[in-house]
Scaffold this active site. Sequence first.
Site, PDB file in Angstrom:
ATOM      1  CG  ASP A 143      -1.919   1.189   1.181  1.00  0.00           C
ATOM      2  OD1 ASP A 143      -2.217   1.695   0.086  1.00  0.00           O
ATOM      3  OD2 ASP A 143      -2.353   1.612   2.276  1.00  0.00           O
ATOM      4  CG  ASP A 168      -2.080   7.397   7.157  1.00  0.00           C
ATOM      5  OD1 ASP A 168      -2.489   8.031   6.175  1.00  0.00           O
ATOM      6  OD2 ASP A 168      -2.353   6.188   7.367  1.00  0.00           O
ATOM      7  CD  GLN A 216      -2.785  -0.949   4.860  1.00  0.00           C
ATOM      8  OE1 GLN A 216      -3.983  -0.766   4.618  1.00  0.00           O
ATOM      9  NE2 GLN A 216      -1.852  -0.145   4.422  1.00  0.00           N
ATOM     10  CG  HIS A 227      -2.749   0.740   9.386  1.00  0.00           C
ATOM     11  ND1 HIS A 227      -3.530   1.854   9.198  1.00  0.00           N
ATOM     12  CD2 HIS A 227      -1.831   0.761   8.382  1.00  0.00           C
ATOM     13  CE1 HIS A 227      -3.112   2.506   8.121  1.00  0.00           C
ATOM     14  NE2 HIS A 227      -2.081   1.863   7.606  1.00  0.00           N
ATOM     15  CD  GLU A 254      -5.423  10.764   5.661  1.00  0.00           C
ATOM     16  OE1 GLU A 254      -5.787  10.552   4.497  1.00  0.00           O
ATOM     17  OE2 GLU A 254      -4.898   9.881   6.373  1.00  0.00           O
ATOM     18  CG  HIS A 295      -0.373  10.323  -1.299  1.00  0.00           C
ATOM     19  ND1 HIS A 295      -0.540  11.395  -0.444  1.00  0.00           N
ATOM     20  CD2 HIS A 295      -0.597   9.211  -0.553  1.00  0.00           C
ATOM     21  CE1 HIS A 295      -0.849  10.945   0.760  1.00  0.00           C
ATOM     22  NE2 HIS A 295      -0.892   9.634   0.720  1.00  0.00           N
ATOM     23  CG  ASP A 311      -7.080  -0.557  12.421  1.00  0.00           C
ATOM     24  OD1 ASP A 311      -6.654  -0.794  11.272  1.00  0.00           O
ATOM     25  OD2 ASP A 311      -7.928   0.318  12.670  1.00  0.00           O
TER      26      ASP A 311
END
Length: 542
Positions: free
Chosen positions: A60, A200, A168, A103, A241, A306, A170
């Site tokens: 990812d 993030d 991923q 995560h 974010e 992105h 958490d």
Amino acid sequence: MSKYWYKNAIIYCLDVETFKDSNGDGVGDFEGLKNALTYLSGLGVNCIWLLPIFDTPNRDNGYDVRDYYKIDPRLGDLGHFAQLVDAADELGIKILIDLAVNHTSLEHFWFQEARKDKNSKYRDFYIWENKRPKGDNNNMMSPDGNGSNWKYDRTAKAYYFHTFFPHQPDLNISNPAVQKEIFRIMHFWLKMGVSGFRIDAAPHMFTEKGQVDFEEDPHEIFRNFRDFVEVQRKEAILLAEVDLAPEKYSDFLGDEDQMHMLFNFYVNNFTFLALAREEATPLATALNAMPQIDPKEQMAIFLRNHDELNLDKLSEEEKKEVFSKFAPDENMQIFDRGIRRRLASMLNNDRKKMELAYSLLFTLPGTPVLRYGQEIGMGEDLSLEGRTSVRTTMQWSNSKNGGFSTAPKNKLIRNSISSGEYSYKKVNVNDQHLDPDSFLNWMSRTIHFRREYREFGWGNYEVLDTGDKRVLGHKTESEKGIGIALHNFSSKEVTIKLKLDDTKDIIDVYGNKRYEAFDTKSQELKLDPYGFRWLHKKSKYL
């Protein structure tokens, strides 16, 4: 720079692996980036935000971290990173790194230990259930948004929670041991010389996940994060974010004691609705819905990032309007909510519209964030899957692979756009450097004006009554002075009349052309189709 340097920064986001390859292996690296720092400095950039650089299986784009203390070996090693930090410091460029601690990767040591033994101290680093919870159908990464957030692990004989992809899992942020590990990670990288972190998926860290229970206000964790980074490095910041509605922003800014900066996704969405309608009203309404922020806080303004252009703040009908204008073909859309295109192609490479959009970026209240390649008008490659369409390699020249790498094409980490209107043969840094009228030289000029007129990044703002729904006017005022920006979203020339209480010493300082000087008596102004003007008044006592 001052301790509030982030209020007037020009942040440039890049992915090291697609920026510049120094050794010909087809992957961008720290050495290549270090060699490009003078280019960024000349552009006017004084802060770079690096997408994930940690060791990763890379399923990812690096947001699946395998080891927070190791560098992705394709990019270099800690020695190369230290050299990069020193070189950036010499040029007055600060470095922020992406920190994804909502995560980890499945391959992280913590998860490997957790799945093997339910009595392991690492078991509670993650979120487990013996049975899959009912009503589990809201995974945001599934094609229709209705997939599961729980994945059965045969080794653990239990289900683990994942906000994003199944690979991923958490972290259990409510676990003090996990928080302690995050502090250790921050401490390490601050000592390596970074000036802060882009956090993030910040809101997802505190959402309800199985049996997770925060014994106190979960935002106390972010308060502790801020205290910690400021003690370790006074200038360090947290940029989060937070893709929520404006009324939730204060939850993450706190009383100047949580995040220093938040990305303004809300204003971003309505900027594109305004551009699609060629009418300023949606953006003016969004700005009026925004809370004023305190002196130590800041919003980060961006046009594209992105990922996809996520339009989830718009109604379904508003999304359709934006899709119709900027992503009419199905393969330009993703997740039923987003656009997987770069800005230049969305605006049909129309120079006037591009200049209008970036003038907005540099004058809307907050700190502007550029993404690599925007300064030259790079496009996307829709033949690539999903979000990777906008993650092609940087285009430095019209030579092989756009000057990104000397490697054979089949060895490149990502495609170089080699044909069409946005190919590196037509869109590249070197050619635009040589052309005084290029978009790159316009962008550099505009950045330097933004850095000179700092008022746009400081103080309280006010949406002005322009008397014309096609024109956005806003004023930002602080003890440093006044900045006024006017933008015509339409294809028609317009004349407006402002209603400022005090016009003394207000002058034109920048625009899409040299207009007749601002008449402080009549307050009338003309704007070309898609035209813009910046006005300014400096406080004389400063």
